[in-house]
Design a protein around this motif. Structure first.
Motif, PDB file in Angstrom:
ATOM      1  N   GLY A  17       0.797  -1.217   0.000  1.00 10.72           N
ATOM      2  CA  GLY A  17       0.000   0.000   0.000  1.00 10.72           C
ATOM      3  C   GLY A  17       0.830   1.269   0.000  1.00 10.72           C
ATOM      4  O   GLY A  17       0.487   2.255  -0.663  1.00 10.72           O
ATOM      5  N   VAL A  18       1.954   1.282   0.734  1.00 10.52           N
ATOM      6  CA  VAL A  18       2.793   2.478   0.799  1.00 10.52           C
ATOM      7  C   VAL A  18       3.433   2.759  -0.560  1.00 10.52           C
ATOM      8  O   VAL A  18       3.527   3.912  -1.001  1.00 10.52           O
ATOM      9  CB  VAL A  18       3.878   2.317   1.882  1.00 10.52           C
ATOM     10  N   VAL A  19       3.857   1.713  -1.252  1.00 10.65           N
ATOM     11  CA  VAL A  19       4.453   1.880  -2.582  1.00 10.65           C
ATOM     12  C   VAL A  19       3.429   2.450  -3.559  1.00 10.65           C
ATOM     13  O   VAL A  19       3.731   3.349  -4.346  1.00 10.65           O
ATOM     14  CB  VAL A  19       5.001   0.534  -3.104  1.00 10.65           C
ATOM     15  N   ILE A  20       2.209   1.931  -3.505  1.00  7.59           N
ATOM     16  CA  ILE A  20       1.144   2.442  -4.374  1.00  7.59           C
ATOM     17  C   ILE A  20       0.874   3.906  -4.078  1.00  7.59           C
ATOM     18  O   ILE A  20       0.671   4.721  -4.982  1.00  7.59           O
ATOM     19  CB  ILE A  20      -0.134   1.592  -4.189  1.00  7.59           C
ATOM     20  N   MET A  21       0.873   4.266  -2.795  1.00  6.12           N
ATOM     21  CA  MET A  21       0.633   5.652  -2.415  1.00  6.12           C
ATOM     22  C   MET A  21       1.745   6.568  -2.939  1.00  6.12           C
ATOM     23  O   MET A  21       1.471   7.634  -3.513  1.00  6.12           O
ATOM     24  CB  MET A  21       0.559   5.765  -0.888  1.00  6.12           C
ATOM     25  N   PHE A  22       3.008   6.166  -2.752  1.00  6.04           N
ATOM     26  CA  PHE A  22       4.126   6.985  -3.230  1.00  6.04           C
ATOM     27  C   PHE A  22       4.096   7.133  -4.749  1.00  6.04           C
ATOM     28  O   PHE A  22       4.378   8.206  -5.290  1.00  6.04           O
ATOM     29  CB  PHE A  22       5.454   6.372  -2.786  1.00  6.04           C
ATOM     30  N   ASP A  23       3.779   6.050  -5.443  1.00  3.81           N
ATOM     31  CA  ASP A  23       3.689   6.116  -6.912  1.00  3.81           C
ATOM     32  C   ASP A  23       2.629   7.120  -7.352  1.00  3.81           C
ATOM     33  O   ASP A  23       2.837   7.896  -8.291  1.00  3.81           O
ATOM     34  CB  ASP A  23       3.368   4.734  -7.482  1.00  3.81           C
ATOM     35  N   SER A  24       1.471   7.090  -6.696  1.00  5.35           N
ATOM     36  CA  SER A  24       0.400   8.017  -7.075  1.00  5.35           C
ATOM     37  C   SER A  24       0.800   9.459  -6.758  1.00  5.35           C
ATOM     38  O   SER A  24       0.426  10.388  -7.479  1.00  5.35           O
ATOM     39  CB  SER A  24      -0.892   7.661  -6.341  1.00  5.35           C
ATOM     40  N   LEU A  25       1.575   9.646  -5.705  1.00  2.20           N
ATOM     41  CA  LEU A  25       2.028  10.992  -5.333  1.00  2.20           C
ATOM     42  C   LEU A  25       2.973  11.561  -6.386  1.00  2.20           C
ATOM     43  O   LEU A  25       2.862  12.725  -6.779  1.00  2.20           O
ATOM     44  CB  LEU A  25       2.725  10.934  -3.974  1.00  2.20           C
ATOM     45  N   LEU A  26       3.897  10.711  -6.877  1.00  6.16           N
ATOM     46  CA  LEU A  26       4.839  11.165  -7.902  1.00  6.16           C
ATOM     47  C   LEU A  26       4.147  11.340  -9.245  1.00  6.16           C
ATOM     48  O   LEU A  26       4.472  12.259 -10.011  1.00  6.16           O
ATOM     49  CB  LEU A  26       5.989  10.169  -8.031  1.00  6.16           C
ATOM     50  N   GLU A  27       3.191  10.475  -9.537  1.00  2.00           N
ATOM     51  CA  GLU A  27       2.479  10.568 -10.814  1.00  2.00           C
ATOM     52  C   GLU A  27       1.648  11.846 -10.905  1.00  2.00           C
ATOM     53  O   GLU A  27       1.498  12.428 -11.977  1.00  2.00           O
ATOM     54  CB  GLU A  27       1.571   9.345 -10.984  1.00  2.00           C
ATOM     55  N   GLY A  28       1.134  12.275  -9.764  1.00  2.00           N
ATOM     56  CA  GLY A  28       0.319  13.490  -9.765  1.00  2.00           C
ATOM     57  C   GLY A  28       1.094  14.732  -9.385  1.00  2.00           C
ATOM     58  O   GLY A  28       0.483  15.732  -8.980  1.00  2.00           O
ATOM     59  N   LYS A  29       2.414  14.702  -9.526  1.00  2.00           N
ATOM     60  CA  LYS A  29       3.262  15.819  -9.106  1.00  2.00           C
ATOM     61  C   LYS A  29       2.860  17.134  -9.763  1.00  2.00           C
ATOM     62  O   LYS A  29       2.660  18.153  -9.086  1.00  2.00           O
ATOM     63  CB  LYS A  29       4.724  15.510  -9.432  1.00  2.00           C
ATOM     64  N   GLU A  30       2.707  17.149 -11.088  1.00  3.10           N
ATOM     65  CA  GLU A  30       2.396  18.395 -11.800  1.00  3.10           C
ATOM     66  C   GLU A  30       1.042  18.951 -11.386  1.00  3.10           C
ATOM     67  O   GLU A  30       0.890  20.169 -11.196  1.00  3.10           O
ATOM     68  CB  GLU A  30       2.441  18.142 -13.309  1.00  3.10           C
ATOM     69  N   SER A  31       0.065  18.071 -11.248  1.00  4.42           N
ATOM     70  CA  SER A  31      -1.266  18.525 -10.849  1.00  4.42           C
ATOM     71  C   SER A  31      -1.244  19.100  -9.446  1.00  4.42           C
ATOM     72  O   SER A  31      -1.893  20.119  -9.158  1.00  4.42           O
ATOM     73  CB  SER A  31      -2.251  17.354 -10.918  1.00  4.42           C
ATOM     74  N   LEU A  32      -0.508  18.484  -8.542  1.00  2.00           N
ATOM     75  CA  LEU A  32      -0.433  18.960  -7.166  1.00  2.00           C
ATOM     76  C   LEU A  32       0.265  20.320  -7.081  1.00  2.00           C
ATOM     77  O   LEU A  32      -0.153  21.202  -6.331  1.00  2.00           O
ATOM     78  CB  LEU A  32       0.308  17.931  -6.306  1.00  2.00           C
ATOM     79  N   LEU A  64      11.191   4.906  -2.368  1.00  2.00           N
ATOM     80  CA  LEU A  64      10.685   3.944  -3.349  1.00  2.00           C
ATOM     81  C   LEU A  64      11.776   2.979  -3.808  1.00  2.00           C
ATOM     82  O   LEU A  64      11.511   1.816  -4.097  1.00  2.00           O
ATOM     83  CB  LEU A  64      10.093   4.676  -4.553  1.00  2.00           C
ATOM     84  N   LYS A  65      13.017   3.458  -3.902  1.00  2.18           N
ATOM     85  CA  LYS A  65      14.117   2.584  -4.327  1.00  2.18           C
ATOM     86  C   LYS A  65      14.314   1.423  -3.361  1.00  2.18           C
ATOM     87  O   LYS A  65      14.762   0.342  -3.757  1.00  2.18           O
ATOM     88  CB  LYS A  65      15.408   3.390  -4.458  1.00  2.18           C
ATOM     89  N   LEU A  66      13.989   1.661  -2.096  1.00  3.12           N
ATOM     90  CA  LEU A  66      14.121   0.602  -1.097  1.00  3.12           C
ATOM     91  C   LEU A  66      12.871  -0.275  -1.011  1.00  3.12           C
ATOM     92  O   LEU A  66      12.959  -1.472  -0.740  1.00  3.12           O
ATOM     93  CB  LEU A  66      14.402   1.217   0.277  1.00  3.12           C
ATOM     94  N   LEU A  67      11.708   0.333  -1.249  1.00  3.17           N
ATOM     95  CA  LEU A  67      10.451  -0.391  -1.072  1.00  3.17           C
ATOM     96  C   LEU A  67       9.986  -1.115  -2.337  1.00  3.17           C
ATOM     97  O   LEU A  67       9.289  -2.137  -2.253  1.00  3.17           O
ATOM     98  CB  LEU A  67       9.360   0.582  -0.621  1.00  3.17           C
TER      99      LEU A  67
END
Length: 303
Positions: A17-32, A64-67
């Motif tokens: 779940g944490v990896v999925i959350m971090f991925d979504s955070l980076l994917e939405g970087k421009e929008s945020l 993310l590199k570790l997880l």
């Protein structure tokens, strides 16, 4: 930003779940970032600072590199084609990727040491003699040096115990095992080893090496799933077939329906919602048919 992305929170039931959350955070970087700039007057200053902070994103990437290797490893063990023999190399790959990522991470030295100790603890907890036995019997890994001398001895103990359970001639069994490990007899040739790249390990043992005393032991061990996910999925399928409204189905009929559902998933994995939501009316109809059939045949119903 015309992007179909959403922010996701970690789930208590999902290992990654944490990896999925971090991925979504980076994917939405421009929008945020756009939101932080356009709504600066209404947004909390602390949140705005985080959204526009490049250091914060660097820390997310570093984490993310570790997880990510752990998440990839989980996905591989939960796959339909996952087998017990893969666990040995899987853990080795995860450990190596994390070791490689640690020097460039933002962790302190004490934290890096704690991570390495935890990985070793997980490895000791996960790897058992049965994993070493499966690795040794998997033709894909023949000749690989992932096993220590102690692990090989334990693997011999496992396969010998299973052979006794089957009542095999111990002399013939050990002779077959010796020829397999030294690549003699049936295994003296490149063709038979190349064939294991095109079929499952269990099929390789049953189809090509069925004449050997080692075959039934290897066939059984190499079909053991690495996680309980397979049994949990079976429980889910049976639970959605033998329901409160459909509790007069016999064991044989339930097994046939579960087989049909499982095989239909292979053809249409994304369209099985209809199979998981039979209406009560349809369930009752099946029950009546089942009872009528049993009445004609004069057989007892099974609860």
């Amino acid at each position: 930003m015309n992007k179909s992305t959403t922010l996701k929170l970690p789930s208590n039931t999902h290992r990654d779940g944490v990896v999925i959350m971090f991925d979504s955070l980076l994917e939405g970087k421009e929008s945020l970032q756009e939101m932080a700039i356009s709504q600066s007057a209404d947004m909390d200053s602390a949140i705005k600072r985080i959204l526009l902070d490049d250091v914060f994103r660097e820390r997310v990437v570093s984490s993310l590199k570790l997880l990510k290797p752990i998440a990839v490893g989980n996905a591989r063990t939960e796959g339909d084609n996952a087998i017990l023999s893969d666990v040995q190399t899987l853990l080795a790959d995860v450990k190596e990727e994390i070791r490689t990522a640690l020097p460039t991470s933002l962790l302190l030295k004490a934290e890096e040491t704690a991570v390495l100790k935890y990985i070793k603890k997980c490895e000791d907890f996960c790897l058992k003699p049965i994993h070493a036995a499966a690795f040794m019997l998997d033709p894909k890994y023949a000749g690989k040096s992932h096993l220590s001398g102690a692990e090989i001895n334990k693997a011999y103990g496992v396969v010998t115990t299973v052979s006794r359970h089957f009542g095999l001639d111990e002399g013939k069994f050990l002779g077959s095992l010796a020829k397999y490990t030294s690549k003699q007899g049936l295994w003296d040739g490149d063709a038979i080893w190349q064939s294991c790249q095109h079929i499952s390990s269990a099929t390789w043992w049953k189809g090509l090496c069925g004449s050997e005393a080692l075959s039934p032991v290897a066939f059984i061990i190499l079909q053991i799933p690495p996680l309980s996910a397979a049994s949990e999925e079976n429980r889910f399928l049976f639970g959605n077939t033998h329901t409160k409204a459909r509790n007069r189905l016999t064991n044989t009929r339930v097994k046939k329906l579960v087989d049909i559902r499982a095989n239909l998933r292979l053809f249409e994995p994304d369209n099985d919602s209809r199979l998981e939501s039979d209406s009560d009316d349809e369930a009752s109809e099946f029950d009546v048919q089942e009872v009528d059939i049993k009445g004609v045949q004069g057989e007892d119903k099974e609860a």
